[in-house]
Design a protein around this motif. Structure first.
Motif, mmCIF file in Angstrom:
data_model
loop_
_atom_site.group_PDB
_atom_site.id
_atom_site.type_symbol
_atom_site.label_atom_id
_atom_site.label_comp_id
_atom_site.label_asym_id
_atom_site.label_seq_id
_atom_site.Cartn_x
_atom_site.Cartn_y
_atom_site.Cartn_z
ATOM 1 N N VAL A 92 -7.824 -9.359 -3.239
ATOM 2 C CA VAL A 92 -8.337 -8.084 -3.736
ATOM 3 C C VAL A 92 -8.371 -8.133 -5.257
ATOM 4 O O VAL A 92 -7.648 -8.914 -5.878
ATOM 5 C CB VAL A 92 -7.472 -6.872 -3.278
ATOM 6 N N VAL B 219 -8.190 -5.417 -8.619
ATOM 7 C CA VAL B 219 -7.828 -4.037 -8.960
ATOM 8 C C VAL B 219 -7.846 -3.865 -10.478
ATOM 9 O O VAL B 219 -7.730 -4.835 -11.229
ATOM 10 C CB VAL B 219 -6.407 -3.656 -8.447
ATOM 11 N N ASP B 220 -8.016 -2.637 -10.885
ATOM 12 C CA ASP B 220 -7.783 -2.272 -12.283
ATOM 13 C C ASP B 220 -7.299 -0.837 -12.250
ATOM 14 O O ASP B 220 -8.084 0.097 -12.179
ATOM 15 C CB ASP B 220 -9.048 -2.400 -13.134
ATOM 16 N N TYR B 221 -5.980 -0.673 -12.277
ATOM 17 C CA TYR B 221 -5.469 0.689 -12.167
ATOM 18 C C TYR B 221 -5.244 1.325 -13.525
ATOM 19 O O TYR B 221 -4.634 2.365 -13.631
ATOM 20 C CB TYR B 221 -4.244 0.813 -11.263
ATOM 21 N N VAL C 21 -11.742 1.341 -8.728
ATOM 22 C CA VAL C 21 -10.475 0.836 -9.268
ATOM 23 C C VAL C 21 -9.926 -0.308 -8.425
ATOM 24 O O VAL C 21 -8.893 -0.883 -8.760
ATOM 25 C CB VAL C 21 -9.411 1.949 -9.410
ATOM 26 N N GLY C 22 -10.629 -0.625 -7.329
ATOM 27 C CA GLY C 22 -10.184 -1.732 -6.495
ATOM 28 C C GLY C 22 -11.293 -2.151 -5.553
ATOM 29 O O GLY C 22 -12.184 -1.357 -5.230
ATOM 30 N N GLU D 269 -6.043 -1.157 -1.009
ATOM 31 C CA GLU D 269 -6.748 -2.448 -0.983
ATOM 32 C C GLU D 269 -6.142 -3.411 0.033
ATOM 33 O O GLU D 269 -6.863 -4.130 0.726
ATOM 34 C CB GLU D 269 -6.777 -3.081 -2.384
ATOM 35 N N VAL E 271 -3.176 2.371 -5.114
ATOM 36 C CA VAL E 271 -4.339 1.470 -5.151
ATOM 37 C C VAL E 271 -4.050 0.191 -4.357
ATOM 38 O O VAL E 271 -4.875 -0.237 -3.545
ATOM 39 C CB VAL E 271 -4.751 1.140 -6.610
ATOM 40 N N VAL E 272 -2.886 -0.405 -4.564
ATOM 41 C CA VAL E 272 -2.614 -1.653 -3.829
ATOM 42 C C VAL E 272 -2.414 -1.391 -2.333
ATOM 43 O O VAL E 272 -2.770 -2.245 -1.518
ATOM 44 C CB VAL E 272 -1.451 -2.495 -4.418
#
Ligand SMILES: [Zn+2]
Length: 170
Positions: free
Chosen positions: A58, A60-62, A44-45, A137, A133-134
């Motif tokens: 970075v 991401v795809d949350y 997801v990242g 990352e 997630v952020v």
């Protein structure tokens, strides 16, 4: 193109990454390759240092849905940590071997500012999974892995397992 992912205990993962100054064609290609690599993993990242590029970018795809991809590229992300400390359950990382996962303390909210590939300002409030997630990352850009945020005891146990595992790989 699918890129090779740098794996712990490679010391390059401890690098402090440099800010991106402008978007070039090479940067766009790198972002695209990072997204392909992330989706292929799947993850997801993915942060630039995980593919050996020591710059503050970075992907991401949350959304975490295969049928509804929402790829995002975050350049020079800065987080203001807010809210309360929550437990990120069974966090993992594409650079941490053996599929090791652990609970990690994270903040429930973040204020994210970053640039996108058009150098447009991203300025948003995130909570829960996207916020986690952020945080994960952005940590990579400062040389921090989630295993640096777990208890000493768990870390010692993990490191001894990795040592044995690495010996078996040879
Ligand atoms: Zn990671």
């Amino acid at each position: 193109m699918i890129l090779d992912i740098v794996s712990y205990p490679d010391p390059r993962l401890k690098s402090i990454c440099k800010p991106v100054e402008k978007v070039t064609q090479d940067l766009r290609i790198l972002a695209d390759n990072m997204l392909q690599t992330m989706y292929a993993a799947p993850g997801v990242g993915l942060a630039a240092p995980q593919v050996g590029q020591f710059i503050r970018m970075v992907v991401v795809d949350y959304s975490a849905k295969e049928d509804l991809r929402m790829p995002r590229v975050l350049i020079n992300p800065v987080l203001e940590l807010k809210g309360e400390v929550i437990v990120s359950e069974r966090e993992g990382c594409l650079s941490v071997p053996m599929g090791y996962r652990s609970n990690v303390p994270r903040y429930s909210h973040v204020h994210l500012t970053a640039r996108d590939l058009d150098w447009k300002l991203i300025d948003e409030e995130l909570e829960d999974f996207p916020a986690i997630v952020v945080q994960h990352e952005t940590d990579h850009l400062d040389g921090i892995l989630f295993i640096d945020r777990i208890s000493r005891l768990k870390r010692t146990f993990f490191d001894s397992k990795v040592k044995k595992w690495l010996r078996r790989q040879k």
